[in-house]
Design a protein around this motif. Structure first.
Motif, mmCIF file in Angstrom:
data_model
loop_
_atom_site.group_PDB
_atom_site.id
_atom_site.type_symbol
_atom_site.label_atom_id
_atom_site.label_comp_id
_atom_site.label_asym_id
_atom_site.label_seq_id
_atom_site.Cartn_x
_atom_site.Cartn_y
_atom_site.Cartn_z
ATOM 1 N N LEU A 173 0.806 -1.226 0.000
ATOM 2 C CA LEU A 173 0.000 0.000 0.000
ATOM 3 C C LEU A 173 0.839 1.276 0.000
ATOM 4 O O LEU A 173 0.325 2.351 0.334
ATOM 5 C CB LEU A 173 -0.931 0.004 1.218
ATOM 6 C CG LEU A 173 -1.927 -1.164 1.305
ATOM 7 C CD1 LEU A 173 -2.767 -1.045 2.564
ATOM 8 C CD2 LEU A 173 -2.816 -1.203 0.070
ATOM 9 N N LEU A 174 2.096 1.180 -0.377
ATOM 10 C CA LEU A 174 2.954 2.365 -0.394
ATOM 11 C C LEU A 174 2.421 3.499 -1.280
ATOM 12 O O LEU A 174 2.576 4.672 -0.943
ATOM 13 C CB LEU A 174 4.371 1.978 -0.848
ATOM 14 C CG LEU A 174 5.189 1.132 0.142
ATOM 15 C CD1 LEU A 174 6.504 0.702 -0.486
ATOM 16 C CD2 LEU A 174 5.447 1.936 1.415
ATOM 17 N N PRO A 175 1.769 3.199 -2.412
ATOM 18 C CA PRO A 175 1.257 4.301 -3.250
ATOM 19 C C PRO A 175 -0.001 4.969 -2.690
ATOM 20 O O PRO A 175 -0.435 5.997 -3.221
ATOM 21 C CB PRO A 175 0.934 3.617 -4.588
ATOM 22 C CG PRO A 175 1.624 2.298 -4.544
ATOM 23 C CD PRO A 175 1.651 1.909 -3.102
ATOM 24 N N LEU A 176 -0.609 4.394 -1.644
ATOM 25 C CA LEU A 176 -1.891 4.904 -1.157
ATOM 26 C C LEU A 176 -1.846 6.369 -0.705
ATOM 27 O O LEU A 176 -2.734 7.145 -1.078
ATOM 28 C CB LEU A 176 -2.409 4.021 -0.027
ATOM 29 C CG LEU A 176 -3.805 4.371 0.509
ATOM 30 C CD1 LEU A 176 -4.845 4.284 -0.596
ATOM 31 C CD2 LEU A 176 -4.181 3.430 1.655
ATOM 32 N N PRO A 177 -0.845 6.793 0.084
ATOM 33 C CA PRO A 177 -0.819 8.211 0.487
ATOM 34 C C PRO A 177 -0.772 9.171 -0.694
ATOM 35 O O PRO A 177 -1.458 10.202 -0.692
ATOM 36 C CB PRO A 177 0.456 8.311 1.339
ATOM 37 C CG PRO A 177 0.680 6.927 1.839
ATOM 38 C CD PRO A 177 0.222 6.021 0.734
ATOM 39 N N PHE A 178 0.025 8.830 -1.718
ATOM 40 C CA PHE A 178 0.071 9.673 -2.913
ATOM 41 C C PHE A 178 -1.280 9.687 -3.620
ATOM 42 O O PHE A 178 -1.725 10.731 -4.103
ATOM 43 C CB PHE A 178 1.147 9.171 -3.881
ATOM 44 C CG PHE A 178 2.548 9.458 -3.443
ATOM 45 C CD1 PHE A 178 2.989 10.763 -3.287
ATOM 46 C CD2 PHE A 178 3.426 8.431 -3.175
ATOM 47 C CE1 PHE A 178 4.281 11.041 -2.889
ATOM 48 C CE2 PHE A 178 4.720 8.687 -2.765
ATOM 49 C CZ PHE A 178 5.157 10.005 -2.624
#
Length: 205
Positions: A173-178
């Motif tokens: 889920l690393l892309p979630l904040p972006f």
């Protein structure tokens, strides 16, 4: 804002923007980029590109919410050009370190690997923005056409986020904040425009 304060903030902005590249360069010289230096370079430059694009997208909504933050406009070009710089390093790392400068390999990757297709699309969208970032370009294009052209940054940011999602493994889920930040900042524009129009709309008597 006082000129001295602005100069100080711009100096700090330059240092902050150059810091990830300096860390990468230091790591490359000292061979401390980990077991897979190429992957480390790609991850760092891609992440920094998205970070700077997101920050750049946030400037206009912040200025609309608070007129006191109007000075932020003086940093938009700087942040945008650094985003393009890191995107270029990201692309060159792929071209040189992954594809080995092989046009055939790159064409096959673009056709078969969707995250690379999306990444190349995002980069191509950023090129005309970087080329028209000068005052000369603004005068030649005219303010209205220049503003219309630079809305490509919205598409570039979305393509960058999709590129990130398609690159990571399922469940990461690393892309979630972006994703959340970009969507919120894009939706904020029409909402703030609607609110502004309501304020200036004449009241019927």
């Amino acid at each position: 804002m006082k000129k001295s304060n602005l100069v100080l903030l711009k100096t700090l902005a330059w240092i902050a923007c150059l810091w990830p590249f300096a860390v990468l360069a230091w790591g490359a010289v000292n061979n401390t980029l980990g077991a897979d230096p190429t992957a480390h370079i790609e991850l760092t430059t891609g992440y920094t590109t998205l970070m700077l694009l997101t920050i750049g997208l946030g400037i206009t909504p912040l200025r609309r919410v608070s007129p006191r933050l109007s000075w932020l406009i003086k940093f938009r070009r700087l942040i945008g050009l650094f985003a393009f710089f890191y995107a270029t390093v990201h692309m060159l790392a792929y071209v040189g370190l992954y594809a080995g400068f092989s046009v055939q390999s790159m064409l096959e990757d673009i056709a078969k690997r969707r995250f690379i297709t999306m990444g190349v699309t995002a980069y191509l969208l950023l090129i005309p923005l970087a080329l028209t970032s000068t005052n000369w370009a603004i005068r030649k294009l005219g303010g209205k056409r220049w503003n219309l052209l630079h809305k490509l940054v919205y598409a570039a940011a979305l393509c960058g986020v999709i590129h990130y999602w398609w690159q990571v493994k399922t469940g990461v889920l690393l892309p979630l904040p972006f994703t959340v930040a970009v969507i919120v900042l894009l939706l904020a524009r029409p909402v703030l425009t609607w609110r502004q129009r309501r304020k200036v709309r004449p009241v019927a008597v």
